[in-house]
Design an enzyme around this catalytic site. Structure first.
Site, mmCIF file in Angstrom:
data_model
loop_
_atom_site.group_PDB
_atom_site.id
_atom_site.type_symbol
_atom_site.label_atom_id
_atom_site.label_comp_id
_atom_site.label_asym_id
_atom_site.label_seq_id
_atom_site.Cartn_x
_atom_site.Cartn_y
_atom_site.Cartn_z
ATOM 1 N N GLY A 164 -11.268 2.652 1.111
ATOM 2 C CA GLY A 164 -10.785 3.054 2.409
ATOM 3 C C GLY A 164 -11.817 3.802 3.189
ATOM 4 O O GLY A 164 -12.572 3.172 3.972
ATOM 5 N N GLU A 192 -4.169 1.668 -7.336
ATOM 6 C CA GLU A 192 -4.500 2.971 -6.491
ATOM 7 C C GLU A 192 -3.642 3.906 -6.608
ATOM 8 O O GLU A 192 -2.576 4.012 -6.398
ATOM 9 C CB GLU A 192 -4.588 2.536 -4.874
ATOM 10 C CG GLU A 192 -5.302 1.322 -4.356
ATOM 11 C CD GLU A 192 -5.426 1.618 -2.933
ATOM 12 O OE1 GLU A 192 -6.784 1.439 -2.587
ATOM 13 O OE2 GLU A 192 -4.663 1.490 -2.210
ATOM 14 N N HIS A 246 0.875 -1.329 -0.017
ATOM 15 C CA HIS A 246 0.126 -0.085 -0.084
ATOM 16 C C HIS A 246 0.905 1.236 0.027
ATOM 17 O O HIS A 246 2.103 1.242 0.741
ATOM 18 C CB HIS A 246 -0.782 -0.125 1.176
ATOM 19 C CG HIS A 246 -2.102 1.099 1.275
ATOM 20 N ND1 HIS A 246 -1.540 2.478 1.305
ATOM 21 C CD2 HIS A 246 -3.112 0.976 0.777
ATOM 22 C CE1 HIS A 246 -3.025 3.156 1.158
ATOM 23 N NE2 HIS A 246 -3.967 2.153 0.887
HETATM 24 P P1 PGA Z 1 -9.904 5.848 -0.068
HETATM 25 O O1 PGA Z 1 -8.535 4.808 0.476
HETATM 26 O O2 PGA Z 1 -10.717 5.077 -0.336
HETATM 27 O O3 PGA Z 1 -9.978 6.685 1.372
HETATM 28 O O4 PGA Z 1 -9.076 6.769 -1.016
HETATM 29 C C1 PGA Z 1 -8.380 3.672 -0.425
HETATM 30 C C2 PGA Z 1 -6.925 3.060 -0.024
HETATM 31 O O5 PGA Z 1 -5.914 3.874 0.454
HETATM 32 O O6 PGA Z 1 -6.997 1.801 0.122
#
Ligand code: PGA
Length: 255
Positions: free
Chosen positions: A233, A165, A95
């Site tokens: 997230g 991401e 991540h």
């Molecule tokens: P977010 O985070 O949905 O708050 O943008 C996603 C993640 O970092 O896995």
């Protein structure tokens, strides 16, 4: 049509065990009426309690990180074997928030290997820091993918999940997410690199998730881009919004 895969990454949003357990129970209740596969990834501190709350409810348990070195002398670390012992099935690796804390591609590759050795499914996160018209962000994706995947056996390939991401889109609102057309193009690109790395058949069957400001409002449009589901997230902390995202994803799923 395959069910969308919806992964809740709770990060450090939930501090109290009781809150984590009741959110997990609410997700399990909602999930019973939605044709989607759910994975809930609480903090390590809440894995045992959340795992017990989810037991037999058809919602899988995931972890957010794991140790990438071998041996016992690692104060504060949690191994893949410890996670497997808690009935964890998935683990997020690479991540961007952990890469920012110093985990490099070598560490991520070791985590993928450790996860697979313990029969966990690694959810390998890749994503560029920024985008430009020249398409240089594709180079970042290629090097993250190549650097993080060693040689995988056919059985390991079947367990792999990729989460794309874009770092610049994380933690914002639906309107700040990547648009669906750019996502579609990026998913095709990721599949091409995967095909070069592990062969066409395995690449075609590897689920590619999208993460980065997925909310109820943009889930349906993003899902049309050929992703298998989402890594969610902030919107996953509220069970109602996670279930709404799963409902929006279902029906447009191409996985
Ligand atoms: P977010 O985070 O949905 O708050 O943008 C996603 C993640 O970092 O896995």
């Amino acid at each position: 049509m395959k069910k969308p895969l919806i992964v809740a990454n709770w990060k450090r949003y939930i501090e109290k065990k009781e809150t984590a357990v009741s959110a997990a129970k609410a997700i399990a209740r909602g999930a019973a009426n939605v044709p989607a596969e759910f994975v809930v990834c609480p903090s390590h501190a809440h894995l045992d309690a959340v795992g017990k709350a989810l037991s037999g409810k058809g919602v899988a348990l995931g972890a957010q990180a794991l140790s990438f070195k071998e041996g016992p002398m690692q104060t504060g670390e949690v191994s893949a074997a410890m996670l497997a012992d808690l009935r964890v099935k998935y683990v997020i690796v690479g991540h961007s928030e952990r890469r920012a804390m110093g985990e490099d591609s070598e560490a991520v590759r070791a985590q993928v290997r450790e996860a697979l050795a313990a029969r966990l499914s690694p959810i390998l996160c890749i994503g560029e820091a920024s985008r430009d018209a020249g398409g240089e962000h594709y180079d970042a994706l290629t090097s993250q993918l190549r650097g993080s995947l060693g040689t995988l056996s056919p059985a390991d390939q079947k367990r792999l999940v990729i989460a794309y991401e874009p770092v610049w889109a994380i933690g914002k609102r639906a309107g700040d997410a990547l648009d669906a057309a750019a996502l579609e193009e990026t998913v095709l690109y990721i599949r091409k690199v995967l095909a070069e790395t592990m062969g066409r058949t395995a690449a075609l069957s590897t689920p590619i998730l999208y993460g980065g400001s997925v909310e109820e409002e943009n889930a349906e449009a993003l899902m049309r881009s050929g992703v298998a589901g989402f890594l969610v997230g902030h919107a996953s902390v509220d069970p109602k919004s996670l279930i709404a995202i799963a409902k929006a994803a279902h029906g447009t799923s191409k996985r």
